[in-house]
Design a protein around this motif. Sequence first.
Motif, mmCIF file in Angstrom:
data_model
loop_
_atom_site.group_PDB
_atom_site.id
_atom_site.type_symbol
_atom_site.label_atom_id
_atom_site.label_comp_id
_atom_site.label_asym_id
_atom_site.label_seq_id
_atom_site.Cartn_x
_atom_site.Cartn_y
_atom_site.Cartn_z
ATOM 1 N N ASN A 31 0.830 -1.210 0.000
ATOM 2 C CA ASN A 31 0.000 0.000 0.000
ATOM 3 C C ASN A 31 0.866 1.262 0.000
ATOM 4 O O ASN A 31 0.555 2.267 0.641
ATOM 5 C CB ASN A 31 -0.963 0.029 1.195
ATOM 6 N N SER A 32 1.966 1.221 -0.757
ATOM 7 C CA SER A 32 2.891 2.356 -0.802
ATOM 8 C C SER A 32 2.375 3.486 -1.683
ATOM 9 O O SER A 32 2.852 4.625 -1.557
ATOM 10 C CB SER A 32 4.267 1.890 -1.301
ATOM 11 N N GLN A 33 1.440 3.194 -2.613
ATOM 12 C CA GLN A 33 0.834 4.213 -3.477
ATOM 13 C C GLN A 33 1.907 5.070 -4.160
ATOM 14 O O GLN A 33 1.915 6.302 -4.021
ATOM 15 C CB GLN A 33 -0.124 5.091 -2.670
ATOM 16 N N PRO A 34 2.822 4.429 -4.911
ATOM 17 C CA PRO A 34 3.995 5.150 -5.422
ATOM 18 C C PRO A 34 3.733 5.871 -6.745
ATOM 19 O O PRO A 34 4.451 5.685 -7.720
ATOM 20 C CB PRO A 34 5.014 4.020 -5.595
ATOM 21 N N TRP A 35 2.702 6.697 -6.776
ATOM 22 C CA TRP A 35 2.330 7.353 -8.035
ATOM 23 C C TRP A 35 1.991 8.818 -7.799
ATOM 24 O O TRP A 35 1.653 9.248 -6.703
ATOM 25 C CB TRP A 35 1.139 6.635 -8.675
ATOM 26 N N ARG A 36 2.071 9.565 -8.897
ATOM 27 C CA ARG A 36 1.598 10.949 -8.940
ATOM 28 C C ARG A 36 0.918 11.175 -10.290
ATOM 29 O O ARG A 36 1.333 10.609 -11.303
ATOM 30 C CB ARG A 36 2.741 11.944 -8.755
ATOM 31 N N TRP A 37 -0.114 12.001 -10.269
ATOM 32 C CA TRP A 37 -0.845 12.346 -11.492
ATOM 33 C C TRP A 37 -0.602 13.823 -11.820
ATOM 34 O O TRP A 37 -0.510 14.663 -10.916
ATOM 35 C CB TRP A 37 -2.340 12.142 -11.308
ATOM 36 N N ARG A 38 -0.546 14.121 -13.114
ATOM 37 C CA ARG A 38 -0.421 15.508 -13.562
ATOM 38 C C ARG A 38 -1.414 15.732 -14.700
ATOM 39 O O ARG A 38 -1.385 15.020 -15.715
ATOM 40 C CB ARG A 38 1.005 15.798 -14.022
ATOM 41 N N MET A 64 7.271 -1.084 -7.910
ATOM 42 C CA MET A 64 6.736 0.273 -7.919
ATOM 43 C C MET A 64 6.017 0.549 -9.241
ATOM 44 O O MET A 64 4.893 1.085 -9.264
ATOM 45 C CB MET A 64 7.869 1.280 -7.715
ATOM 46 N N ILE A 65 6.634 0.160 -10.353
ATOM 47 C CA ILE A 65 6.027 0.407 -11.660
ATOM 48 C C ILE A 65 4.838 -0.527 -11.886
ATOM 49 O O ILE A 65 3.828 -0.130 -12.488
ATOM 50 C CB ILE A 65 7.093 0.274 -12.770
ATOM 51 N N VAL A 66 4.907 -1.765 -11.397
ATOM 52 C CA VAL A 66 3.737 -2.647 -11.450
ATOM 53 C C VAL A 66 2.565 -1.983 -10.733
ATOM 54 O O VAL A 66 1.425 -1.980 -11.233
ATOM 55 C CB VAL A 66 4.055 -4.021 -10.828
ATOM 56 N N SER A 67 2.827 -1.406 -9.576
ATOM 57 C CA SER A 67 1.776 -0.710 -8.827
ATOM 58 C C SER A 67 1.206 0.442 -9.650
ATOM 59 O O SER A 67 -0.016 0.672 -9.666
ATOM 60 C CB SER A 67 2.337 -0.180 -7.506
ATOM 61 N N CYS A 68 2.070 1.171 -10.333
ATOM 62 C CA CYS A 68 1.610 2.277 -11.174
ATOM 63 C C CYS A 68 0.760 1.763 -12.339
ATOM 64 O O CYS A 68 -0.185 2.436 -12.763
ATOM 65 C CB CYS A 68 2.806 3.073 -11.690
ATOM 66 N N GLY A 69 1.081 0.584 -12.842
ATOM 67 C CA GLY A 69 0.248 -0.002 -13.886
ATOM 68 C C GLY A 69 -1.161 -0.279 -13.397
ATOM 69 O O GLY A 69 -2.146 -0.105 -14.133
ATOM 70 N N ALA A 70 -1.286 -0.703 -12.137
ATOM 71 C CA ALA A 70 -2.612 -0.967 -11.580
ATOM 72 C C ALA A 70 -3.424 0.318 -11.487
ATOM 73 O O ALA A 70 -4.619 0.342 -11.821
ATOM 74 C CB ALA A 70 -2.482 -1.617 -10.199
ATOM 75 N N VAL A 71 -2.799 1.410 -11.051
ATOM 76 C CA VAL A 71 -3.545 2.666 -10.949
ATOM 77 C C VAL A 71 -3.883 3.209 -12.332
ATOM 78 O O VAL A 71 -4.920 3.864 -12.521
ATOM 79 C CB VAL A 71 -2.757 3.699 -10.104
#
Length: 335
Positions: A31-38, A64-71
């Motif tokens: 549950n690190s939520q390693p993303w940002r949106w712009r 980290m990038i796998v997590s970003c793929g999910a979001v």
Amino acid sequence: MGEMQQPASLSAEDVLYEAARVACLAPSIENSQPWRWRIRGNTLELHADRSSQLTATDPQGRLMIVSCGAVLHHATVVLAVLGAAATVERIDDPADPDLLARLTLTGPHRVTVEDMRLHHALRTRCTDRRPFLGIRPLPDEVIDLLRQTTEPFEVSTHVFDPLQVGFRAFAARSAATFERRDLGYQDEIATWPTHRAPPTRDGVPATAAVPKVTRTGPAHDVAPGAMPGLAPGPGDDRYTTYLAFATAQDTRTDWLRTGEALSAVLLTATTIGLASSAMSDVVEVPGARTVLRGAVAPAGYPQLTVRLGVNESAPAVPAALRRSCDEVIEVVPTS
């Protein structure tokens, strides 16, 4: 099924902001939520957030990038239910390594019943780390349905047969032995997932952690030494299905696509009443990942495994906290 049209009452910026906001319900490593949106005009950019990378557990940033793929996939689900069509551009630019993808609005989209089902699953899905119940394995047609959802992302799946479940458990134990001897990992796992106090809104809360229990395929002990807040329940994982995701290559784009496939599988599983949890233990340690690759060949490079099963009679899992929108969403003026 029938279709319904979503009223076009929101501006492009409003639509993209809502997509980014709700997409942040996506699962991520610890549950690190390693993303940002712009948000820029009619585009929504996805960036990795290095400040949330678990550097001991995930030194390459692959998970980290796998997590970003999910979001990223979660955002496409939200856009669809908002009646917005969008293109997805996956980006691998050495000059800007944290920019991972760009969503661009292209016009209206006719909202389908399936869009609505996936969106409902997105809002109700929770990671369930408890052993699953069950009196028989999942039917082949269910497995086929889940596997089909990964195909658009060029991600292969491998279902572990009963003998391979033990093989996977061996790889997990080997990884756990290595990590127990890694002082950097032990420090990170002790301070990050379950011991982070308010106002922190990331990490695995103790209320969602499960103590070590007897199961056919061991999972991460996400709360070492912590007082768990979630009873393991009567399940024993005897008929739990273990699914591995694999890609032909092992690039950043492959990692991102794995996260998209993970999201698609978890949401589809939720729509048909299955409980699930992603498991990164066997791919965190290079040696264990190499062993796992031998089991999933010729699917390719293993990126992640997932547990799938039934826990219908068990109490609901408390939802994990999420970072505030101000932390993860930036709106860039276009004029």
